[in-house]
Design an enzyme around this catalytic site. Structure first.
Site, PDB file in Angstrom:
ATOM      1  N   GLU A  47       0.848  -1.192   0.000  1.00  0.00           N
ATOM      2  CA  GLU A  47       0.000   0.000   0.000  1.00  0.00           C
ATOM      3  C   GLU A  47       0.885   1.244   0.000  1.00  0.00           C
ATOM      4  O   GLU A  47       1.846   1.319   0.784  1.00  0.00           O
ATOM      5  CB  GLU A  47      -0.921   0.024   1.226  1.00  0.00           C
ATOM      6  CG  GLU A  47      -1.999   1.084   1.106  1.00  0.00           C
ATOM      7  CD  GLU A  47      -2.985   1.058   2.267  1.00  0.00           C
ATOM      8  OE1 GLU A  47      -4.159   1.388   2.054  1.00  0.00           O
ATOM      9  OE2 GLU A  47      -2.575   0.711   3.389  1.00  0.00           O
ATOM     10  N   ALA A  56       2.183  -0.250  10.710  1.00  0.00           N
ATOM     11  CA  ALA A  56       1.509  -1.542  10.549  1.00  0.00           C
ATOM     12  C   ALA A  56       0.686  -1.500   9.268  1.00  0.00           C
ATOM     13  O   ALA A  56       0.303  -0.427   8.805  1.00  0.00           O
ATOM     14  CB  ALA A  56       0.611  -1.840  11.752  1.00  0.00           C
ATOM     15  N   GLU A  66      -2.511  -3.643   7.032  1.00  0.00           N
ATOM     16  CA  GLU A  66      -3.636  -4.570   7.210  1.00  0.00           C
ATOM     17  C   GLU A  66      -3.751  -5.653   6.148  1.00  0.00           C
ATOM     18  O   GLU A  66      -4.877  -6.066   5.804  1.00  0.00           O
ATOM     19  CB  GLU A  66      -4.935  -3.775   7.228  1.00  0.00           C
ATOM     20  CG  GLU A  66      -5.325  -3.084   5.913  1.00  0.00           C
ATOM     21  CD  GLU A  66      -4.796  -1.679   5.762  1.00  0.00           C
ATOM     22  OE1 GLU A  66      -5.307  -0.932   4.903  1.00  0.00           O
ATOM     23  OE2 GLU A  66      -3.874  -1.300   6.504  1.00  0.00           O
ATOM     24  N   HIS A 116      -6.935  -1.310  15.329  1.00  0.00           N
ATOM     25  CA  HIS A 116      -7.021  -0.566  14.077  1.00  0.00           C
ATOM     26  C   HIS A 116      -6.847  -1.493  12.879  1.00  0.00           C
ATOM     27  O   HIS A 116      -7.676  -1.506  11.953  1.00  0.00           O
ATOM     28  CB  HIS A 116      -5.938   0.524  14.074  1.00  0.00           C
ATOM     29  CG  HIS A 116      -5.933   1.394  12.858  1.00  0.00           C
ATOM     30  ND1 HIS A 116      -6.439   2.669  12.857  1.00  0.00           N
ATOM     31  CD2 HIS A 116      -5.474   1.181  11.597  1.00  0.00           C
ATOM     32  CE1 HIS A 116      -6.300   3.203  11.665  1.00  0.00           C
ATOM     33  NE2 HIS A 116      -5.710   2.309  10.874  1.00  0.00           N
ATOM     34  N   GLU A 117      -5.772  -2.273  12.903  1.00  0.00           N
ATOM     35  CA  GLU A 117      -5.487  -3.133  11.753  1.00  0.00           C
ATOM     36  C   GLU A 117      -6.525  -4.240  11.600  1.00  0.00           C
ATOM     37  O   GLU A 117      -6.865  -4.630  10.477  1.00  0.00           O
ATOM     38  CB  GLU A 117      -4.081  -3.723  11.880  1.00  0.00           C
ATOM     39  CG  GLU A 117      -2.969  -2.695  11.941  1.00  0.00           C
ATOM     40  CD  GLU A 117      -2.981  -1.712  10.780  1.00  0.00           C
ATOM     41  OE1 GLU A 117      -3.364  -2.109   9.655  1.00  0.00           O
ATOM     42  OE2 GLU A 117      -2.619  -0.545  10.990  1.00  0.00           O
ATOM     43  N   HIS A 142      -9.569  -3.032   9.823  1.00  0.00           N
ATOM     44  CA  HIS A 142      -9.369  -2.987   8.376  1.00  0.00           C
ATOM     45  C   HIS A 142      -9.745  -4.298   7.699  1.00  0.00           C
ATOM     46  O   HIS A 142     -10.006  -4.304   6.487  1.00  0.00           O
ATOM     47  CB  HIS A 142      -7.895  -2.714   8.068  1.00  0.00           C
ATOM     48  CG  HIS A 142      -7.537  -1.273   8.018  1.00  0.00           C
ATOM     49  ND1 HIS A 142      -8.227  -0.343   7.287  1.00  0.00           N
ATOM     50  CD2 HIS A 142      -6.504  -0.594   8.604  1.00  0.00           C
ATOM     51  CE1 HIS A 142      -7.651   0.837   7.413  1.00  0.00           C
ATOM     52  NE2 HIS A 142      -6.614   0.714   8.216  1.00  0.00           N
TER      53      HIS A 142
END
Length: 887
Positions: free
Chosen positions: A168, A304, A306, A339-340, A343
């Site tokens: 990404e 990090a 995802e 958070h990850e 995702h």
């Protein structure tokens, strides 16, 4: 998983796979009304689209290269002789296409380095239909986190190397020639030839391992679900794995050998979060396994990533080492994992159609991490921390260089620059506001419908608003558009306040808060506002057309934006603000932080006296919530920074600031008390840092004493305070101390601790030592991925020096930064300067080195410098006068 075969059967199998993506180009994405290939931004011709990639590759970790073969099942939707897809830093050996009846056509290959594309042209046009494009090629293994990359790390047994991927936003093309855009989802089959005995990692579990002899094994992974290219993942190295079952899923953590105990908290957290997310989203996690993978090193772009089923983290974001980890680290690990994992739904299962709507990934994951943290760790009181995130967004959003949450993206560089505080923190704040407006139950119902309807598809923001509005039964799309399609921060002003019959009526007006253009014509928003009278009731209204009114029970001081769910600033006026100050100690902690934040930001921008914050700080009792006290310490530290180069004024300010902070530190002390909450432990560290940063002699002396004693007394520096104490020591280090820290770094074998020590070398206030740190950063000694961290750390104390150093070593510095960060890294080094000349240097650098459409981060840095210069000129005199009266 399918083997890489050239037989007709293999070709037929490839053609049959992923047939859902072989629909005509104008057909809407399944379940995504209005999102069509014809309306989604693309940098590729729309004549061909993929449905399945069958990839086989062999990495050579020693030579930092790889060879590969890929067979891509495609649908030709318009006749064409040329297939163009994305590719960067790849070399091609040959390519051919196999048609529906097995006929083969060789391709002539042309690459465009600037466009990052490869084109495959055939002797005759390809008719509409299904084909398999087969490509043999080779590529590089990089030393920064982009594409397929290697990370070296020290161990007791010597240096080791592991390989990972990071794609990404637009780096899958450095590993696999592909339609490297989020809309072009496909399934993936991956096999790799690897050293026998090393652990291989992918999005899916390993389906089969075959020993090839000669120290090599062929590892095949199960076929993935349909997903975007940027979510593909691979890793290989000397790893350990620990796992548990949660909601039927194999949840794991993967570390370098011997480190899985440091990942235990992350593993437990992930196992707790997964079933809770399954319930919240109303859609179970669809993969059989979910790994959380820790890697040594750093990136200036991310901590990090995802990847679906294989979340990548740098070690500092996932591991906890009792030798150095703090309570803040515990909280950061949990929120990063939350958070990850969010995702895996917002981003992986349902993906934005194009980078314009990146916030659908990042804003929602940020909001969901907060929801999960509030649920599992209410003792952390993270609703107060959410105000800090909102404040960061507003600090960017109040400058002319801001952009809407939904922003148009045209280039790779612009997509990289979209990962910023507007996308993340403003996105989260807007979601929090809208959830409060419609209610949490209606919001969740809308999210569940959205997930079910768009699973495995692509969306735009309006797809979400449509479902929330339907679930809530009230219009929110207009409000959402106001806050996501236009930039800026609303300013709600109390124009009038009257009390009659035990009720207070407020007349409100809406303007726009700006740090650098206060006289601009304001935009208009529909603003949900909640007010609460102290000792009275609460009421809500929607300010529309620039004005509104609200009546609330009670006649005491009224807090606007009570509960702090709104995304706006509040201007009370001198008389009403004085009433807030008088009753400040009685406010809930959440509103105390909100009022403080408004007062500080509005004061720096000239909407009210900059000293209003100092009045609030004086009115805050020592018994206030620790996060409120931390806010005071943070702002006093920020003021101290504005006095750089003004020794007389700074000394006078420090005397007053230290007098305010020392009693707070005396209450918590150096030694933790039995049963104290984490928030108190965090406050202790923040106070030591603030006092040490402002040169408190007692704190600096004690930090140095403990550092010296640490050689013989293991208890001299407790693990949770090690980072803080060493930061104070490093900040005030002389040459001998700096050399001692470097000597420790040179022999340290634990990557987490080693990285901290090299970062400390860059934390010094001494200019000569800071220059030594900059020079050291460009040598091999710290390691490829730590160099940029050191340069950034020097910039925090010496922005002009760090920026000038980067200008003198542009190529070398850019070589230490991953590709996604290069348009922002060097300009960002000067962003905390207060020297207008540095702003002009940044402008000149951007003009000479960055494409016109890729200068957004440079423009932000320039705006930051000029704003800081303005604060020193226009606001510090009033603070200096306040200090003189307070002494």
């Amino acid at each position: 998983m399918r083997r890489l075969l050239s037989s007709a059967a293999a070709v037929a199998l490839l053609l049959a796979s992923g047939s859902a993506l072989a629909a005509p180009l104008a057909k809407a994405v399944a379940g995504s009304p209005g999102v069509t290939a014809a309306t989604v931004t693309t940098q590729l011709p729309r004549t061909v689209r993929p449905s399945h990639y069958d990839l086989a590759f062999t990495p050579d970790a020693d030579k930092l290269t790889f060879t590969a073969k890929v067979k891509i099942a495609v649908a030709v939707v318009e006749p064409t002789r040329t297939i163009t897809l994305q590719a960067a830093d790849l070399t091609f050996a040959k390519a051919e296409i196999v048609g529906p009846r097995g006929e083969k056509l060789a391709a002539t290959i042309a690459t465009d380095e600037a466009a990052q594309t490869a084109s495959f042209t055939f002797a005759k046009p390809l008719a509409k239909g299904k084909y398999v494009l087969a490509i043999d090629y080779a590529g590089k293994i990089f030393t920064q986190a982009a594409g397929l990359f290697a990370l070296d790390y020290e161990t007791e047994a010597g240096k080791k190397r592991a390989i990972y991927t990071q794609f990404e936003n637009s780096d899958a093309r450095r590993f696999i020639p592909s339609w490297d855009e989020p809309f072009y989802k496909a399934t993936f089959s991956v096999e790799a030839t690897l050293p026998t005995g090393q652990m291989a990692l992918g999005n899916m579990p390993i389906e089969k391992t075959t020993d090839l002899g000669h120290g090599q094994s062929l590892v095949k992974f199960a076929t993935s679900p349909k997903m975007s290219t940027y979510l593909l993942f691979f890793g290989v190295g000397d790893f350990d794995r620990a796992s548990v079952k949660a909601a039927g899923v194999d949840v794991g953590v993967v570390t370098k050998k011997g480190d899985t105990p440091k990942a235990q908290f992350a593993l437990t957290s992930a196992a707790d979060i997964l079933p809770w997310y399954n319930d919240y989203f109303g859609t179970p996690y669809p993969l059989p396994a979910l790994d959380n993978i820790a890697a040594p090193g750093r990136s200036q772009f991310f901590s990090a990533m995802e990847n679906w089923g294989a979340i990548f983290y740098f070690e500092y974001a996932l591991l906890l080492d009792p030798k150095i980890s703090t309570q803040s680290d515990n909280q950061r690990v949990f929120t990063t994992v939350a958070h990850e994992m969010a995702h895996q739904w917002f981003g992986d299962l349902v993906t934005m159609a194009w980078w314009d709507d990146l916030w659908l990934n990042e804003g929602f994951a940020s909001w969901m991490e907060s929801r999960a943290t509030e649920h599992f760790h209410p003792e952390w009181n993270t609703t107060l921390a959410a105000v800090g995130g909102r404040e960061y967004a507003m600090s960017l959003d109040a400058l002319a260089t801001t952009h809407p949450v939904v922003q148009h993206v045209e280039t790779v560089e612009q997509a990289s620059q979209a990962f910023d505080g507007i996308t993340y923190q403003k996105g989260e704040a807007v979601i929090r506001m809208l959830e409060s407006y419609v209610g949490p139950d209606a919001w969740r119902a809308g999210v569940r419908t959205y997930m079910k309807k768009h699973a495995h598809g692509n969306t735009v923001s309006d797809d979400l608003w449509r479902e929330i509005e339907a679930a809530a039964g009230k219009p929110i799309t207009g409000i959402a558009h106001d806050f996501t399609l236009q930039p800026g921060v609303p300013l709600i002003t109390i124009a009038d306040q009257t009390c009659a019959a035990g009720k207070t009526t407020l007349s409100l007006t809406q303007g726009e808060f700006s740090k650098d253009a206060p006289d601009k014509a304001p935009l208009t928003w529909r603003v949900p506002v909640t007010v609460k009278a102290l000792g009275g009731g609460e009421a809500k209204t929607l300010v529309t057309g620039g004005k509104g009114s609200v009546t609330v029970d009670g006649c005491g001081p009224v807090i606007v934006n009570a509960g702090q769910a709104g995304y706006f600033r509040t201007l009370y006026g001198p008389t009403r603000f004085a009433g807030v100050v008088q009753t400040f100690a009685k406010l809930p902690a959440l509103d105390q932080i909100g009022v403080m934040s408004d007062a500080w930001s509005m004061g720096l921008s000239g909407y009210q006296p900059a000293t209003d914050f100092l009045d609030l700080a004086q009115a805050t009792p020592a018994s206030a919530d620790s996060q409120v006290l931390s806010k005071i310490a943070d702002v006093l530290g920020a003021i101290d920074g504005y006095y750089e180069g003004m020794p007389g004024e700074r000394a006078a300010f420090r005397k007053v600031a230290l007098a305010r902070l020392n009693p707070l530190f005396a209450a918590v002390g150096w030694t933790p008390k039995a049963g104290e909450p984490d928030t108190t432990a965090i406050l202790r560290g923040e106070l030591i840092a603030a006092l040490g940063g402002m040169g408190d002699t007692a704190v600096v002396a004690e930090a140095n004493r403990r550092f010296a004693a640490d050689k013989t007394d293991p208890a001299a520096i407790p693990g949770p305070l090690r980072k803080t104490i060493l930061n104070v020591v490093a900040q005030h280090a002389d040459a001998a101390t700096w050399d001692a820290i470097r000597a420790q770094a040179q022999v340290e074998k634990t990557p987490l601790i080693r990285a901290q020590l090299y970062s400390l070398l860059a934390a010094t206030e001494d200019e000569a030592l800071a220059l030594r740190a900059l020079d050291l950063a460009l040598t091999p000694e710290p390691g490829e991925t730590l160099s940029s961290t050191m340069i950034s750390r020097v910039a925090s104390n010496h922005p002009d020096m760090a920026f000038d150093f980067a200008l003198a070593h542009v190529d070398a510095v850019n070589g230490k930064v991953d590709s996604s960060s290069r348009t922002r890294f060097i300009p960002g080094l000067g962003a905390s300067s207060s020297n207008p000349a540095t702003a002009e240097k940044i402008r000149a650098y951007a003009a000479a080195n960055l494409a016109e459409g890729s200068r957004k981060e440079a423009d932000k840095a320039i705006a930051s410098v000029l704003n800081r210069a303005k604060i020193r000129k226009d606001r510090l005199p009033a603070i200096t006068a306040w200090v003189a009266q307070a002494r």
